[in-house]
Motif scaffolding. Structure first.
Motif, short mmCIF file in Angstrom:
data_model
loop_
_atom_site.label_atom_id
_atom_site.label_comp_id
_atom_site.label_asym_id
_atom_site.label_seq_id
_atom_site.Cartn_x
_atom_site.Cartn_y
_atom_site.Cartn_z
N PHE A 144 0.84 -1.19 0.00
CA PHE A 144 0.00 0.00 0.00
C PHE A 144 0.88 1.24 0.00
N ASP A 145 0.33 2.33 -0.56
CA ASP A 145 1.10 3.56 -0.65
C ASP A 145 0.17 4.76 -0.56
N ASN A 146 0.69 5.93 -0.91
CA ASN A 146 -0.06 7.17 -0.72
C ASN A 146 -1.31 7.28 -1.58
N ALA A 147 -1.39 6.50 -2.64
CA ALA A 147 -2.59 6.52 -3.48
C ALA A 147 -3.72 5.72 -2.86
N ASP A 148 -3.44 4.96 -1.80
CA ASP A 148 -4.45 4.11 -1.18
C ASP A 148 -5.15 4.81 -0.02
N VAL A 149 -6.33 4.29 0.31
CA VAL A 149 -7.01 4.63 1.56
C VAL A 149 -7.39 3.32 2.22
N LEU A 150 -6.99 3.16 3.50
CA LEU A 150 -7.18 1.91 4.22
C LEU A 150 -8.51 1.92 4.98
N TYR A 151 -9.21 0.79 4.92
CA TYR A 151 -10.46 0.59 5.66
C TYR A 151 -10.17 -0.44 6.75
N LEU A 152 -10.20 0.00 8.00
CA LEU A 152 -9.90 -0.86 9.14
C LEU A 152 -11.17 -1.58 9.60
N ILE A 153 -11.08 -2.90 9.75
CA ILE A 153 -12.22 -3.71 10.14
C ILE A 153 -11.87 -4.57 11.35
N THR A 154 -12.75 -4.60 12.34
CA THR A 154 -12.70 -5.59 13.40
C THR A 154 -13.59 -6.74 12.96
N PRO A 155 -13.01 -7.86 12.52
CA PRO A 155 -13.79 -8.89 11.82
C PRO A 155 -14.99 -9.43 12.59
N ASP A 156 -14.85 -9.62 13.90
CA ASP A 156 -15.96 -10.17 14.69
C ASP A 156 -17.17 -9.25 14.71
N ARG A 157 -16.98 -7.98 14.38
CA ARG A 157 -18.06 -7.00 14.52
C ARG A 157 -18.54 -6.42 13.19
N PHE A 158 -18.07 -6.97 12.06
CA PHE A 158 -18.42 -6.37 10.76
C PHE A 158 -19.61 -7.06 10.10
N ALA A 159 -19.53 -8.36 9.88
CA ALA A 159 -20.64 -9.07 9.24
C ALA A 159 -20.49 -10.56 9.46
N ASN A 160 -21.61 -11.23 9.73
CA ASN A 160 -21.62 -12.67 9.94
C ASN A 160 -22.05 -13.34 8.65
N GLY A 161 -21.06 -13.79 7.87
CA GLY A 161 -21.36 -14.41 6.58
C GLY A 161 -21.58 -15.89 6.66
N ASP A 162 -21.18 -16.52 7.78
CA ASP A 162 -21.31 -17.97 7.93
C ASP A 162 -21.69 -18.29 9.37
N PRO A 163 -22.98 -18.27 9.71
CA PRO A 163 -23.40 -18.55 11.09
C PRO A 163 -23.02 -19.93 11.58
N SER A 164 -22.69 -20.85 10.66
CA SER A 164 -22.37 -22.22 11.09
C SER A 164 -21.06 -22.29 11.87
N ASN A 165 -20.21 -21.28 11.74
CA ASN A 165 -18.93 -21.32 12.48
C ASN A 165 -18.94 -20.44 13.73
N ASP A 166 -20.12 -19.93 14.11
CA ASP A 166 -20.17 -19.07 15.29
C ASP A 166 -19.71 -19.82 16.54
N GLU A 167 -20.10 -21.08 16.64
CA GLU A 167 -19.70 -21.92 17.76
C GLU A 167 -18.98 -23.14 17.20
N VAL A 168 -17.75 -23.34 17.63
CA VAL A 168 -16.94 -24.44 17.10
C VAL A 168 -16.61 -25.41 18.23
N PRO A 169 -16.93 -26.69 18.06
CA PRO A 169 -16.61 -27.67 19.11
C PRO A 169 -15.12 -27.64 19.46
N GLY A 170 -14.86 -27.63 20.75
CA GLY A 170 -13.48 -27.62 21.22
C GLY A 170 -12.92 -26.24 21.50
N MET A 171 -13.56 -25.19 20.93
CA MET A 171 -13.12 -23.82 21.19
C MET A 171 -13.79 -23.32 22.47
N GLN A 172 -13.04 -22.59 23.30
CA GLN A 172 -13.52 -22.29 24.64
C GLN A 172 -14.67 -21.28 24.68
N GLU A 173 -14.52 -20.17 23.99
CA GLU A 173 -15.53 -19.11 24.11
C GLU A 173 -16.65 -19.31 23.09
#
Length: 494
Positions: free
Chosen positions: A1-30
């Motif tokens: 990236f350089d001066n011609a770019d503009v960066l869009y910062l995303i917090t992935p957990d809070r942007f969009a849920n595109g696959d609800p099937s992975n919200d809870e994964v067996p073996g993962m703690q939270e």
């Protein structure tokens, strides 16, 4: 990236849920809990990929994602900064293949991917804590000892060695054990990991978290190896300090009094971010208001390459810019114009385009709020515009117009910057190269104001007219320029 770019910062957990099937994964703690501001909400790589067209249509050319590698912590794991596997995407975000597919599709749409990396620490649930490869793999203490966060210690000629050791070897927080990069095997592991991800994803850049906290000699070697392997790669480091002298120390080409050599191309410009906030919220005075921004920018002589710094009005660790400005829409527009026309590489946080806010106490869970429309059943959909207020729609249209104009504004990308000392509540600067000259006028006056143009003739030269980028139409450059109350202007001289 350089001066011609503009960066869009995303917090992935809070942007969009595109696959609800992975919200809870067996073996993962939270487990997922959208009602918990500090919990996992289900946003993922699939959600980001689904909305790449939205990001591109706004005018952004790069996305920086907060970390998506595995964070198998019992709680507060959504942010991604407590890594428990450095080679695996957290299954609740997707897979390694999903991450690469996102990078590939983004690239096809003209969007570069910037990976957020951490070499200072790991997560407390990493298997290294139970079975360290070597006794000195982790910086340990007789009892828990956190870093003192004193960034001035790095260059302080009078600093006590015990204070320096606590800064570099103390833990960032109890759930983030401090890694000992002085161990040559760990150092090699971290360097090879960074090289692998860069190659695997075809990265457009790296953002390195907590840059000054690891062993400084390791960071010099890490950046040297990365730039040797990828000479065109841009890497931006996080050195959160409001003094340019502290930030400038880490940039490539800086001649430091202590002889320290860095190969880091870019840093986050925290000094300008803080100065922008003060300039817009403090009253105009001898040393306050616009003067506070002007004076900090005047310290660019401290940097080896100020044009390669990343400028931003806010990020995931501070209150959103609309909140910082007291939800004043005119000041928000001024902040956007400044960020997108000053020197450096601009970065905006997701939701800035629709004026997202947070409570004044600045709780991180509230700052990183869910993007409206990213979850089934959301009553507001910011991706389509459904349910947004007229003011939010106006903000998005304003920013989109500014971003799309910036794509071809070569004077902003590579041009010289000349600014004039602020007077009467007005700050004026010019950006220009061989093919374009821009006059940016930032006005804080509450009443209409006529700006005399005589003092700007050295830059206006023989130009007699300009095109108003934001409002359209031609503007005559006579004796004075009429300014509406508290409105920014960008004039392209003709």
């Amino acid at each position: 990236f350089d001066n011609a770019d503009v960066l869009y910062l995303i917090t992935p957990d809070r942007f969009a849920n595109g696959d609800p099937s992975n919200d809870e994964v067996p073996g993962m703690q939270e487990k997922p809990d959208r009602n918990n501001k500090d919990g996992r909400h289900g946003g993922d790589i699939a959600g980001i990929r689904r909305h790449l067209d939205y990001i591109a249509d706004l005018g952004f050319t790069a996305v920086w994602l907060n970390p998506v590698l595995e964070n198998d912590q019992p709680r507060y794991s959504y942010h991604g900064y407590s890594t428990t596997d450095f080679y695996r995407v957290d299954p609740r975000f997707g897979t390694n293949e999903d991450y690469r597919a996102l990078a590939d599709e983004a690239r096809r749409k003209g969007i570069k991917l910037i990976m957020d990396m951490i070499v200072n620490h790991c997560g407390s649930e990493h298997w290294w804590m139970d079975d360290p490869p070597m006794p000195d793999w982790i910086n340990t203490w007789p009892r828990y000892t956190g870093t003192n966060h004193l960034k001035t210690l790095v260059q302080d000629p009078h600093a006590a060695e015990s204070d320096r050791r606590r800064f570099f070897d103390g833990w960032f927080v109890p759930t983030m054990p401090d890694l000992n990069q002085r161990n040559p095997h760990l150092a090699t592991y971290l360097i090879q990991n960074s090289i692998w991800w860069t190659e695997y994803l075809g990265l457009g850049g790296i953002r390195m978290d907590t840059y000054p906290y690891p062993d400084p000699h390791f960071m010099s070697e890490w950046t040297r190896r990365m730039m040797e392997e990828f000479p065109e790669l841009n890497i931006v480091g996080e050195e959160w300090h409001e003094w340019p002298a502290i930030v400038a120390y880490w940039q490539r080409g800086k001649q430091n009094p202590d002889g320290y050599v860095s190969y880091l191309p870019s840093l986050m410009d925290f000094p300008l971010q803080a100065a922008l906030r003060r300039a817009l919220t403090h009253p105009e005075g001898w040393s306050s208001g616009w003067r506070e921004l002007y004076d900090v920018l005047a310290l660019d002589f401290l940097y080896a390459d100020p044009d390669n710094l990343v400028v931003f009005p806010d990020n995931h660790d501070m209150s959103r810019i609309f909140t910082q400005l007291g939800e004043d829409f005119d000041l928000w527009k001024t902040a956007m114009v400044w960020t997108l026309t000053t020197r450096g590489i601009p970065q905006l946080y997701y939701g800035t385009e629709i004026l997202l806010t947070n409570p004044p106490e600045g709780d991180h869970g509230r700052i990183r709020s869910d993007y409206p429309g990213g979850w089934p059943g959301d009553t507001v959909n910011a991706f389509t515009g459904e349910g947004l207020t007229p003011r939010q729609l106006e903000a998005r249209a304003f920013l989109q117009k500014l971003l799309k104009w910036r794509r071809s504004a070569t004077a902003v990308h590579r041009g010289k910057l000349v600014h004039f000392a602020p007077e009467n509540g007005v700050y004026v600067y010019f950006r220009y190269d061989d093919s374009q000259k821009l006059m940016v006028v930032l006005n804080k006056n509450d009443q209409p104001f006529t700006l005399p143009l005589d003092r700007f003739r050295e830059l206006i030269g023989g130009h007699t007219a300009a095109r108003d980028v934001l409002q359209g139409g031609e503007v005559r450059l006579g004796a004075g320029l009429e300014l509406a109350p508290r409105q920014p202007r960008i004039l392209e001289l003709e």
